[in-house]
Design a protein around this motif. Structure first.
Motif, mmCIF file in Angstrom:
data_model
loop_
_atom_site.group_PDB
_atom_site.id
_atom_site.type_symbol
_atom_site.label_atom_id
_atom_site.label_comp_id
_atom_site.label_asym_id
_atom_site.label_seq_id
_atom_site.Cartn_x
_atom_site.Cartn_y
_atom_site.Cartn_z
ATOM 1 N N THR A 338 0.860 -1.168 0.000
ATOM 2 C CA THR A 338 0.000 0.000 0.000
ATOM 3 C C THR A 338 0.905 1.229 0.000
ATOM 4 O O THR A 338 2.132 1.111 0.164
ATOM 5 C CB THR A 338 -0.906 0.013 1.238
ATOM 6 N N THR A 339 0.334 2.408 -0.169
ATOM 7 C CA THR A 339 1.154 3.614 -0.216
ATOM 8 C C THR A 339 0.647 4.646 0.770
ATOM 9 O O THR A 339 -0.536 4.648 1.138
ATOM 10 C CB THR A 339 1.165 4.219 -1.627
ATOM 11 N N GLU A 340 1.556 5.506 1.222
ATOM 12 C CA GLU A 340 1.183 6.573 2.143
ATOM 13 C C GLU A 340 0.583 7.776 1.436
ATOM 14 O O GLU A 340 0.080 8.693 2.081
ATOM 15 C CB GLU A 340 2.396 7.020 2.975
ATOM 16 N N PHE A 341 0.623 7.788 0.105
ATOM 17 C CA PHE A 341 0.024 8.901 -0.630
ATOM 18 C C PHE A 341 -1.500 8.770 -0.618
ATOM 19 O O PHE A 341 -2.056 7.698 -0.892
ATOM 20 C CB PHE A 341 0.537 8.932 -2.074
ATOM 21 N N GLU A 342 -2.161 9.862 -0.331
ATOM 22 C CA GLU A 342 -3.615 9.902 -0.333
ATOM 23 C C GLU A 342 -4.069 10.832 -1.447
ATOM 24 O O GLU A 342 -3.675 11.995 -1.484
ATOM 25 C CB GLU A 342 -4.142 10.375 1.024
ATOM 26 N N CYS A 343 -4.899 10.323 -2.347
ATOM 27 C CA CYS A 343 -5.332 11.064 -3.533
ATOM 28 C C CYS A 343 -6.849 11.197 -3.493
ATOM 29 O O CYS A 343 -7.569 10.242 -3.837
ATOM 30 C CB CYS A 343 -4.876 10.357 -4.804
ATOM 31 N N LEU A 376 -4.730 3.075 -4.817
ATOM 32 C CA LEU A 376 -3.353 3.379 -5.183
ATOM 33 C C LEU A 376 -2.392 2.550 -4.338
ATOM 34 O O LEU A 376 -2.530 2.471 -3.108
ATOM 35 C CB LEU A 376 -3.071 4.871 -4.988
ATOM 36 N N GLY A 377 -1.438 1.929 -4.997
ATOM 37 C CA GLY A 377 -0.416 1.164 -4.307
ATOM 38 C C GLY A 377 0.965 1.544 -4.804
ATOM 39 O O GLY A 377 1.129 2.526 -5.535
#
Length: 816
Positions: A338-343, A376-377
């Motif tokens: 997973t990613t720490e970016f939040e879109c 998003l990953g």
């Protein structure tokens, strides 16, 4: 012959003294491992007594039976040592060394972090030798005297060790002379050579999980020369999704032996590729125990190691030993996360998890914040290349001092490693099956600590040591030693200057101990030792809680770490007896011998380094987490006769914090509930991921000269989850694994065998942790726990061709 004279050993500090050897920090010049009893590098050929020239005129009186002397009593080692030889490894029928140790060696457990038996994390007394970057290491591992902990993160790649080529393994504690990182002990692998093993052997196997496996070994002695070669290849689909393995490894040795010299040149080669599934949310596991979470997680490991070592007798009491070696190691890792970016919908750019702006475009901007785009990953990729060159010189002397037998050793060791490390991150889509598919956008956000990394590291490790063992009486031996360690780590940032740094650590490690022969059947031992561990380049590059890393994927400029130091107290009793002699009325039907040991241990660790998860998803950092303790009890017993071999051992490991600290655990429910940044840990809290009780037993029996049956059982209690520093959420369930095996010798050269592993289909859960339940927008988990699930019942069958070789299968323990 030097094979009958040589007394060097790679075992404990005292063992090395008792046998005239010492231990180097990174490389140990001899290739032997002390055992019970101690033996030389090349086993001497058996001798046959000459027949008497004249037959006696009448029957000679029967001599009085000699009292039994346990080989453990003559073993002058003031510390715990457990030896597993090649026959026991072959008897377990395990292709992977870690699993073989878990089945037979006291105190050893496997933390199934990766969901792949080829990638085990070996735990001994609460200290680990792990292949996973980001796990603080506590054990040093040696192969033929060469330290094989990789210099980048002190990791140990068990998959690159050819198990069939191992002659003997010694697990030993309380010995600082093994150098850096041996705070919990050392695992020493003594490999075979053409003097110690001759013949030809071929073993093929197939079975569950599409397993296909082939092993060969060949050894031959030609006059003063000897050659040995062994190869292993295996492939399977794995017992969890995306966890298949392809393994190829080779070991070869060329040796020369003359009257006063022995030289060996050997090589280890390996090229492996496998998937490591990692833990899965318990809600997924409840539906499908083969499930995985955010994949791919793949590793490609390659090694090429060359070693030249030798020994020269310069006088009847003085010996010179030397070693020079090169090790080249490459790893390519792919890790879907997973990613720490939040879109958010309606936003042109994504933010970090804590709301900081970034330049990452919102690729799935729908213009409506209520409409969710795809999940998003990220795919993190790392490339690690390490070249290591080492040298050791050592002098042993056995001259008497004031008439007392004495063994004195002095030596120096120098090790240089050069590491090239690169990393990047590609954004991707998390699919419905939790696989991540990249879409060719590579992040470069230095402010968030996520940017391509190109780093070079230069390591220099130096050690100088002197040790001495003095026999004050025939019963009492006093041992003392001193070692100086110096570690230099220089980091060069090829992208900017943030990672440029120089770190120097040094320490003096003393030890002292004694052994006392109470009777010919019982001996006592006790020792005190000091050891140290310098922070690795990986840990030094990722130690700032305000700028956490995706472990080794993204490094940032961080504050320095302190080196770890420890002291160990190890004491106990050991010995042996013949049951038929000791208790003839009760045990008269047992014609063999029993060897046993019982001991207590305590290791105090100061400024222990732990890996701490961050509040940012997928991030973490290393920190000195105060003082910790590992203490406990270790019991072991073995029995052997011409038809049966059996063992039983138990270890209690009480591992706990010994100082107060606040440690981060962002997905810990207690932290989430109060909105804190960490957990208050008080002295006495149990260290997570360490099983408290470990019990194992096994037996093999020859029903007939051709048909053998056997089995083993391993039991361990469940540990606390990683991140549960304050022990608030209970432990994982205990588990017991039963394995059965049988073989039949069709001819003296051909054997058929079958295995049933995990007969009761126990799905062991030896490792667990916490995760963020809402990290993927198309699914909401409610339970923040995730676990690794062990393999189900498996069936294997194979055949082994053995041509003029030493026995290595069932009943190999039987005396010649």
């Amino acid at each position: 012959m030097i094979g009958s004279k040589k007394q060097a050993s790679l075992i404990a500090l005292a063992a090395s003294l008792a046998s005239g050897a010492a231990h180097a920090q990174q490389a140990l010049p001899t290739i032997e491992v002390g055992a019970t009893p101690l033996r030389s590098t090349s086993r001497p050929s058996p001798t046959v007594a000459a027949a008497p020239a004249v037959r006696p005129a009448g029957p000679a009186p029967a001599p009085a039976p000699a009292p039994y002397i346990s080989p453990l009593v003559t073993y002058q080692v003031p510390a715990s040592v457990h030896v597993v030889d090649s026959r026991e490894i072959a008897n377990s029928r395990k292709f992977n060394l870690g699993e073989a140790l878990q089945r037979t060696a006291p105190g050893v457990a496997i933390n199934d972090v990766g969901g792949n038996p080829s990638f085990p994390e070996v735990d001994y007394r609460g200290f680990v030798a792990s292949p996973f970057a980001g796990v603080p290491q506590g054990l040093a591992v040696f192969q033929n005297g060469v330290r094989i902990n990789e210099m980048w993160g002190d990791t140990v790649n068990w998959d690159l060790i050819p198990s069939v080529a191992i002659d003997r393994i010694a697990i030993e504690t309380g010995n600082p002379l093994y150098g850096l990182n041996a705070i919990g002990g050392a695992i020493v692998l003594d490999m075979k050579n053409g003097f110690t093993w001759q013949g030809s052997e071929l073993d093929i196997r197939g079975g569950s999980f599409r397993r296909r496996q082939g092993v060969f070994q060949y050894g031959r002695k030609i006059a003063d020369f000897a050659i040995y070669a062994a190869g292993e290849a295996s492939g399977d689909s794995g017992y969890r999704y995306f966890s298949g393995s392809q393994i190829k490894r080779f070991y070869g040795d060329i040796g020369y032996r003359a009257e006063s010299v022995e030289i060996h040149a050997n090589a280890t080669l390996g090229s492996n590729h496998f998937g490591a599934s990692g833990p899965s949310p318990v809600e997924l596991v409840a539906v499908d125990k083969s499930s995985t979470y955010t994949t791919p997680q793949t590793y490609k490991n390659q090694v090429m190691m060359f070693d030249l070592n030798g020994v020269v007798d310069v006088s009847p009491t003085t010996r010179l030993l030397g070693d020079i070696h090169y090790r080249g190691y490459n790893q390519a890792r792919v890790d879907g996360n997973t990613t720490e970016f939040e879109c958010e919908g309606g936003e042109d750019f994504c933010t970090t998890g804590d709301g900081q702006p970034t330049s990452v475009p919102n690729f799935f901007n729908t213009g409506d914040e209520l409409i969710r785009g795809p999940a998003l990953g990220a795919i993190d990729r790392t490339w690690t290349k390490i070249n290591t060159l080492g040298f050791t010189g050592q002098l042993n002397n056995t001259d008497k001092i004031l008439g007392f037998p004495n063994r004195f050793t002095v030596g120096v060791n120098l090790e240089h490693g050069y590491t090239g490390f690169k990393a990047n991150q590609e954004l991707g889509i998390i699919n419905a099956d939790y696989t991540v598919t990249g879409f060719n956008y590579f992040t470069n956000e230095p402010a968030a600590g996520i940017a391509p990394v190109n780093l070079n590291v230069s390591n220099y490790y130096f050690g100088a040591y002197a040790l001495d063992a003095l026999d004050l009486t025939d019963q009492l031996t006093v041992t003392g030693g001193l070692r100086y360690n110096r570690a230099s780590v220089q980091m060069y940032d090829n992208v900017g200057t943030a990672l440029n740094s120089t770190h120097i650590f040094d320490h003096i490690n003393p030890m002292g101990g004694l052994t006392y022969k109470i009777t010919p059947q019982i001996a006592a031992f006790a020792s005190y030792s000091v050891a140290n561990r310098a922070p690795t380049p990986l840990e030094l590059g990722c130690s700032d809680p305000n700028r956490p890393c995706v472990i080794d994927a993204f490094l940032v400029a961080d504050p320095p770490l302190k080196q770890v130091t420890s002291n160990t107290i190890d004491m106990g009793l050991r010995g042996g007896f013949r049951p038929a002699e000791a208790l003839p009325d009760m045990l008269g039907r047992l014609p063999g011998t029993v060897q046993w040991s019982a001991g207590i241990f305590r290791t105090n660790v100061f400024d222990d380094i732990l890996s701490i998860p961050s509040q940012i998803v997928g991030r973490g950092y290393f920190t000195n987490a105060g003082n910790t303790v590992r203490q406990g009890v270790e019991l072991s017993m073995r029995y052997a006769d011409e038809r049966m071999w059996a063992y039983m051992n138990y270890t209690l490991t009480d591992a706990y914090f010994n100082s107060q600290n606040i440690l981060g655990s962002p997905n810990n429910p207690a932290v989430v509930a109060v909105g804190s940044t960490g957990v208050m840990v008080n002295p006495g809290a149990t260290l997570p991921s360490i099983a408290r009780h470990r019990f194992k037993t096994g037996v093999d029996y020859a029903m007939t000269p051709k048909w053998k049956v056997g089995g083993d059982f391993v039991y361990a209690t469940g540990p606390y989850l990683a991140g549960d520093w304050a022990n608030q959420f209970g432990t994982l369930s205990p588990y017991g694994i039963l394995n059965l095996r049988t073989s039949y010798d069709i001819t003296p050269y051909l054997q058929l065998y079958a295995l049933i592993e995990n007969v009761t289909n126990t799905r062991a859960r030896s490792f667990g942790t916490f995760f963020e339940t809402n990290a993927i927008n198309f699914v909401n988990f409610y339970n923040p726990k995730m676990v690794s699930v062990g393999p189900p019942t498996a069936f294997y069958a194979g055949m082994k061709w053995n041509f003029d070789a030493e026995p290595t299968g069932l009943m190999a323990w039987a005396p010649n």
